[in-house]
Scaffold this motif. Structure first.
Motif, PDB file in Angstrom:
ATOM      1  N   VAL A   1     -67.485   3.700-118.750  1.00 12.92           N
ATOM      2  CA  VAL A   1     -66.454   4.008-118.433  1.00 12.92           C
ATOM      3  C   VAL A   1     -65.333   4.793-119.068  1.00 12.92           C
ATOM      4  O   VAL A   1     -64.457   4.131-119.780  1.00 12.92           O
ATOM      5  N   PRO A   2     -65.078   5.887-118.465  1.00 14.78           N
ATOM      6  CA  PRO A   2     -64.369   7.035-119.343  1.00 14.78           C
ATOM      7  C   PRO A   2     -62.941   6.923-118.899  1.00 14.78           C
ATOM      8  O   PRO A   2     -62.586   7.156-118.137  1.00 14.78           O
ATOM      9  N   HIS A   3     -62.456   8.236-120.024  1.00 16.01           N
ATOM     10  CA  HIS A   3     -60.780   8.153-119.361  1.00 16.01           C
ATOM     11  C   HIS A   3     -60.387   8.968-118.273  1.00 16.01           C
ATOM     12  O   HIS A   3     -59.936   9.617-117.261  1.00 16.01           O
ATOM     13  N   ASP A   4     -61.791   9.576-117.524  1.00 17.61           N
ATOM     14  CA  ASP A   4     -62.262  10.520-116.912  1.00 17.61           C
ATOM     15  C   ASP A   4     -61.840  10.197-116.043  1.00 17.61           C
ATOM     16  O   ASP A   4     -61.267  10.638-114.491  1.00 17.61           O
ATOM     17  N   ILE A   5     -62.238   8.443-115.100  1.00 17.92           N
ATOM     18  CA  ILE A   5     -62.290   8.117-114.160  1.00 17.92           C
ATOM     19  C   ILE A   5     -60.639   8.047-113.683  1.00 17.92           C
ATOM     20  O   ILE A   5     -60.572   7.942-112.755  1.00 17.92           O
ATOM     21  N   SER A   6     -59.571   7.607-114.909  1.00 17.70           N
ATOM     22  CA  SER A   6     -58.475   6.968-114.005  1.00 17.70           C
ATOM     23  C   SER A   6     -58.149   8.719-113.259  1.00 17.70           C
ATOM     24  O   SER A   6     -56.800   8.124-113.267  1.00 17.70           O
TER      25      SER A   6
ATOM     26  N   LEU B   1     -62.292  -1.347-113.686  1.00 22.03           N
ATOM     27  CA  LEU B   1     -63.327  -0.840-113.291  1.00 22.03           C
ATOM     28  C   LEU B   1     -64.138  -1.137-114.073  1.00 22.03           C
ATOM     29  O   LEU B   1     -65.372  -1.219-113.237  1.00 22.03           O
ATOM     30  N   THR B   2     -64.142  -1.203-115.488  1.00 19.01           N
ATOM     31  CA  THR B   2     -65.045  -1.601-116.063  1.00 19.01           C
ATOM     32  C   THR B   2     -65.958  -2.972-115.439  1.00 19.01           C
ATOM     33  O   THR B   2     -66.967  -3.183-115.273  1.00 19.01           O
TER      34      THR B   2
END
Length: 372
Positions: A249-254, A301-302
């Motif tokens: 779950v990467p920084h992208d999702i923020s 989210l994770t």
């Protein structure tokens, strides 16, 4: 009249809790405590989104969806001193002193970044690294260093004597194929478990990471996300070991998921548990006072997509590697290729890029408001 109003309030709260509990039946929660054990490895602060993640897992444990074996502290956003204290304080505040806490380390595998490395990589937040340098590398609870949050002080709870990585190894041996690692800080503890026991990764159920900046700029340097920047060599060890699955779950999702006042409006309607009470008391007022306030979400989210994969709306399998060789702005860069096309150093992982935001917050507030 007063007794009547009290009874009405009790009835309303009970119905609210029953409604939240009934709502949980609407979700395809694929886990069960019989076969799904969890270790939560976290750089915990006070009421950041890692607290959301912890409380999601606590509620899931109370419901019997998972068996939360323990919480382990690791470096990244905070030192072990602050992180361990925050975990213990928040567990105590919601009456979950049954969950054991194990201290890990905030010393990266290759040591702390020196000033020259920090400057070269443009690290924005060096506070945690500097604090580690200030108090040394002890993991004794009697020498935790300065508390960042004096409001909370020290918990009456104590961490376990066993180290985080020893606990991880022992748990995997006790429950082979059943233990999922949810790593939302640096990967140092997990890497140390692998180094001490080369069979560790293959005997887990799998690992979920919160880390890496895939298709967006980094938040530590130009390319690196802060968790993975803190100890990229540990990430490399984890990626290159045979976990049954690896989900990132990467920084992208923020960029897609925010905490807003509307979240606390939903929570207030379902507020009848120690977990929801804590959020309404400690965090909600700042959003009610400033209705335009927003905060990004990562760690919560994770935990949520582990429990309820149906929340995921955008995901890809890619080959992934992390740059540990450069000393410039690409240090800790999470490099990806189309699945099956990466070099031999890369590992195929599932990357979660987005979720159904409304469904996510409905799920979280239903879970927080349900009495199990």
């Amino acid at each position: 009249m007063k007794k009547f109003l009290t009874l009405v309030c009790i009835l309303v709260l009970a119905l609210s809790s029953q409604s939240a509990l009934a709502a949980m039946e609407d979700y395809n929660i694929v886990t069960s405590a019989e076969t799904h054990k969890v270790i939560f490895d976290t750089d915990m602060g006070y009421f950041g989104d890692d607290t959301y993640a912890l409380f999601i897992l606590l509620q899931a444990d109370a419901a019997g969806y998972i068996d939360l074996l323990g919480v382990t502290s690791v470096g990244a956003n905070v030192t072990i001193a602050e992180g361990t204290t925050a975990i213990l304080n928040q567990l105590e505040a919601v009456g979950r002193d049954d969950i054991p806490v194990y201290m890990g380390t905030d010393i990266p595998l290759m040591g702390l970044h020196d000033d020259a490395t920090i400057a070269a990589n443009g690290l924005k937040r060096i506070k945690s690294m500097q604090k580690v340098l200030d108090y040394g590398d002890t993991i004794s609870y009697d020498n935790l260093g300065d508390l960042e949050n004096e409001t909370w002080g020290y918990s009456s709870l104590k961490p376990q004597e066993k180290s985080a990585w020893e606990f991880m190894i022992d748990s995997v041996h006790e429950y082979p194929g059943q233990v999922t690692i949810i790593a939302v800080g640096a990967c140092t503890n997990v890497a140390l478990a692998i180094k001490e026991d080369p069979t560790f990764a293959e005997n887990t159920a799998g690992i979920y990471y919160m880390g890496g900046a895939i298709d967006v700029p980094g938040n530590a340097n130009a390319c690196g996300e802060f968790n993975w920047f803190y100890d990229p060599e540990s990430v490399q060890i984890c990626l290159n070991n045979p976990f049954p699955y690896q989900i990132v779950v990467p920084h992208d999702i923020s960029y897609h998921v925010q905490i807003t006042k509307s979240v606390f409006d939903m929570m207030q309607e379902k507020d009848n548990t120690p977990v929801s009470n804590m959020f309404m008391e400690k965090l909600a007022p700042s959003y009610f006072e400033n209705p335009t306030r927003t905060s990004s979400v990562w760690d919560a989210l994770t935990a949520a997509v582990f429990l309820c994969p149906d929340l995921i709306t955008e995901t890809e399998f890619r080959d992934l590697a992390i740059d540990v060789n450069s000393s410039g702005y690409s240090y800790a860069n999470a490099v990806t290729w189309t699945s099956g096309n990466g070099p031999y150093e890369s590992t195929n992982v599932q990357i979660v890029f987005n979720v159904d935001v409304d469904a996510f917050w409905t799920f979280v507030t239903d879970l927080f408001g349900a009495q199990f």
